[in-house]
Design an enzyme around this catalytic site. Sequence first.
Site, PDB file in Angstrom:
ATOM      1  N   TRP A  23       0.488  -1.075   0.331  1.00 15.57           N
ATOM      2  CA  TRP A  23       0.373   0.011  -0.127  1.00 15.57           C
ATOM      3  C   TRP A  23       1.151   1.659  -0.487  1.00 15.57           C
ATOM      4  CZ3 TRP A  23      -0.559  -4.421   3.401  1.00 15.57           C
ATOM      5  CH2 TRP A  23       0.365  -3.830   4.756  1.00 15.57           C
ATOM      6  N   ARG A  24       2.011   1.072  -0.230  1.00 16.75           N
ATOM      7  CA  ARG A  24       3.165   2.255   0.235  1.00 16.75           C
ATOM      8  C   ARG A  24       3.034   2.655  -1.344  1.00 16.75           C
ATOM      9  NH1 ARG A  24       6.846   1.391   5.032  1.00 16.75           N
ATOM     10  NH2 ARG A  24       4.757   2.249   6.521  1.00 16.75           N
ATOM     11  N   GLU A  36      -5.527   0.997   5.860  1.00 19.42           N
ATOM     12  CA  GLU A  36      -5.355   1.643   7.827  1.00 19.42           C
ATOM     13  C   GLU A  36      -5.953   0.639   8.138  1.00 19.42           C
ATOM     14  OE1 GLU A  36      -3.700   3.472   8.590  1.00 19.42           O
ATOM     15  OE2 GLU A  36      -2.558   3.893   7.269  1.00 19.42           O
ATOM     16  N   LEU A  79      -9.743 -12.294  10.228  1.00 16.38           N
ATOM     17  CA  LEU A  79      -9.052 -11.166  10.532  1.00 16.38           C
ATOM     18  C   LEU A  79      -9.694 -10.489  11.897  1.00 16.38           C
ATOM     19  CD1 LEU A  79      -8.534  -8.817   7.443  1.00 16.38           C
ATOM     20  CD2 LEU A  79      -6.152  -9.875   8.692  1.00 16.38           C
ATOM     21  N   TYR A  81     -13.101  -9.184  14.416  1.00 16.98           N
ATOM     22  CA  TYR A  81     -13.426  -7.548  14.721  1.00 16.98           C
ATOM     23  C   TYR A  81     -14.146  -7.150  13.145  1.00 16.98           C
ATOM     24  CZ  TYR A  81     -10.202  -7.182  18.519  1.00 16.98           C
ATOM     25  OH  TYR A  81      -9.724  -7.600  19.624  1.00 16.98           O
ATOM     26  N   TYR A 119      -8.189   9.738  13.983  1.00 16.82           N
ATOM     27  CA  TYR A 119      -6.906   8.294  13.245  1.00 16.82           C
ATOM     28  C   TYR A 119      -7.020   7.979  11.535  1.00 16.82           C
ATOM     29  CZ  TYR A 119      -3.374   5.407  11.738  1.00 16.82           C
ATOM     30  OH  TYR A 119      -2.278   4.768  11.507  1.00 16.82           O
ATOM     31  N   ASP A 137      -1.810   6.863  17.074  1.00 15.12           N
ATOM     32  CA  ASP A 137      -2.052   5.341  17.198  1.00 15.12           C
ATOM     33  C   ASP A 137      -0.908   5.014  18.113  1.00 15.12           C
ATOM     34  OD1 ASP A 137       0.226   4.815  15.728  1.00 15.12           O
ATOM     35  OD2 ASP A 137      -0.556   3.385  14.838  1.00 15.12           O
ATOM     36  N   CYS A 221      17.489   1.927  21.206  1.00 15.70           N
ATOM     37  CA  CYS A 221      17.692   3.050  21.130  1.00 15.70           C
ATOM     38  C   CYS A 221      18.939   3.717  20.719  1.00 15.70           C
ATOM     39  CB  CYS A 221      17.614   4.067  22.779  1.00 15.70           C
ATOM     40  SG  CYS A 221      16.510   3.190  23.417  1.00 15.70           S
ATOM     41  N   CYS A 224      18.692   4.422  17.140  1.00 16.29           N
ATOM     42  CA  CYS A 224      16.993   5.070  16.967  1.00 16.29           C
ATOM     43  C   CYS A 224      17.502   6.895  15.859  1.00 16.29           C
ATOM     44  CB  CYS A 224      16.520   5.605  17.997  1.00 16.29           C
ATOM     45  SG  CYS A 224      15.105   6.584  18.320  1.00 16.29           S
ATOM     46  N   CYS A 230      15.384  12.501  22.592  1.00 13.98           N
ATOM     47  CA  CYS A 230      14.942  11.803  23.193  1.00 13.98           C
ATOM     48  C   CYS A 230      15.077  11.990  24.386  1.00 13.98           C
ATOM     49  CB  CYS A 230      15.518  10.851  22.881  1.00 13.98           C
ATOM     50  SG  CYS A 230      13.353   9.018  23.910  1.00 13.98           S
TER      51      CYS A 230
HETATM   52 FE1  SF4 Z   1      15.083   4.731  22.213  1.00 15.14          FE
HETATM   53 FE2  SF4 Z   1      13.561   6.961  22.258  1.00 15.14          FE
HETATM   54 FE3  SF4 Z   1      14.559   6.151  20.034  1.00 15.14          FE
HETATM   55 FE4  SF4 Z   1      12.031   5.180  21.454  1.00 15.14          FE
HETATM   56  S1  SF4 Z   1      12.369   7.755  20.435  1.00 15.14           S
HETATM   57  S2  SF4 Z   1      14.034   4.431  20.700  1.00 15.14           S
HETATM   58  S3  SF4 Z   1      12.527   5.844  23.506  1.00 15.14           S
HETATM   59  S4  SF4 Z   1      15.908   6.896  21.823  1.00 15.14           S
END
Ligand code: SF4
Length: 372
Positions: A23-24, A36, A79, A81, A119, A137, A221, A224, A230
């Site tokens: 769907w992308r 969705e 699926l 629901y 949403y 969400d 993290c 990330c 963060c």
């Molecule tokens: Fe970690 Fe924050 Fe990134 Fe989430 S947003 S993965 S808590 S560093």
Amino acid sequence: MNPENLVRNLLAWFAANARDLPWRETHDPYAIWVSEIMLQQTQVKTVVPYWKRWMRALPNVRALAKARPEKLHKLWEGLGYYTRVRNMHKAAQAIVERHNGEFPNRFEDILELPGIGRYTAGAVSSIAFDQPRPILDGNVIRVLTRLFGIAGNPRESKTNAKLWRLAQELVQQAATLQTHAPRPTLRAPHSPPPLPHPVSAFNQSLMELGALVCTPRQPRCAVCPVNKSCRARREKRVEQLPNLSRRPQPTQRRVAAFVVQHAGRFLVRQRPADVVNAHLWEFPNTELTPHRTDLKSAARDALGFSPQTIQPLCSIRHSITRYRITLEVFRVALNPARLPSRPRGSWLDESSLRRLPFASAHKRILSSVLRR
Ligand code: SF4
């Protein structure tokens, strides 16, 4: 935290890491809406084959609007629901009536359709039409509460409103990066995927980060793309966020289901309207409780006649909302000299059974007995 840097980091990460999902490859609002709705309560890898099958069978709003409910239930079978699919049917009919079959592009018009909340309206508006509408969400809530160190319970109205505001500010920021390159409606064969516009890509990047990196347990993290911004990470509060109140303990239930076969046909019944799994088919069944454990009387209640013998067949565990259900399945033999005149259900042969939509657990029973 600089919101522009945050948005740019997420966009760059998304461009390099977005999963290749069917769907992308389109900006068709109907196709995005279907994805969705299917993705609510259901994992991506489960949804992919369902979405492909659905789009082949019902490629546009008009096809959905005029489809028979049995066909929709069959396409949706497994699926869960099922209210979702019935609302989609009503929504498609409303689009035909009110918008001449064209999926509306105004957020307010989308929001008025059956089964579409803030949403989903935001997701379709932003992903299909590049409108800077926020989405919130479970994945986005987790990312935003951690990124901004929001300690309040996201289910409470004050915190929830704060999260919607944040999501709005960020998608608005993405809109300032908006370009005006022409966008294909559908990807031509062998061409590279279209580059999503920043608004569409930004909302998807929040969901994708929550699904792939900022996961409920053991978020990654270290890799990330926004870890420097963060707050939860900085303050070592990642495990505490989001601060969701405990859900009630699941309730255990026992249900006995009975498989009766006679002259190549099985006794099955259709569930009534206005119950869970309404209109789907199932084997006759009844709940067993501490006060009601006698199998013969349970079988009599479920079938409308007394069985000659009852043999255990299998046991299936499944969940519906907060209920953890053990479905104990029995094969029942009839006394051929005393065939029931008014059984509770219909006698159907194998080919009819294969065409009907069954509730998930009963579909498993059906597969098991038809294999034998
Ligand atoms: Fe970690 Fe924050 Fe990134 Fe989430 S947003 S993965 S808590 S560093």
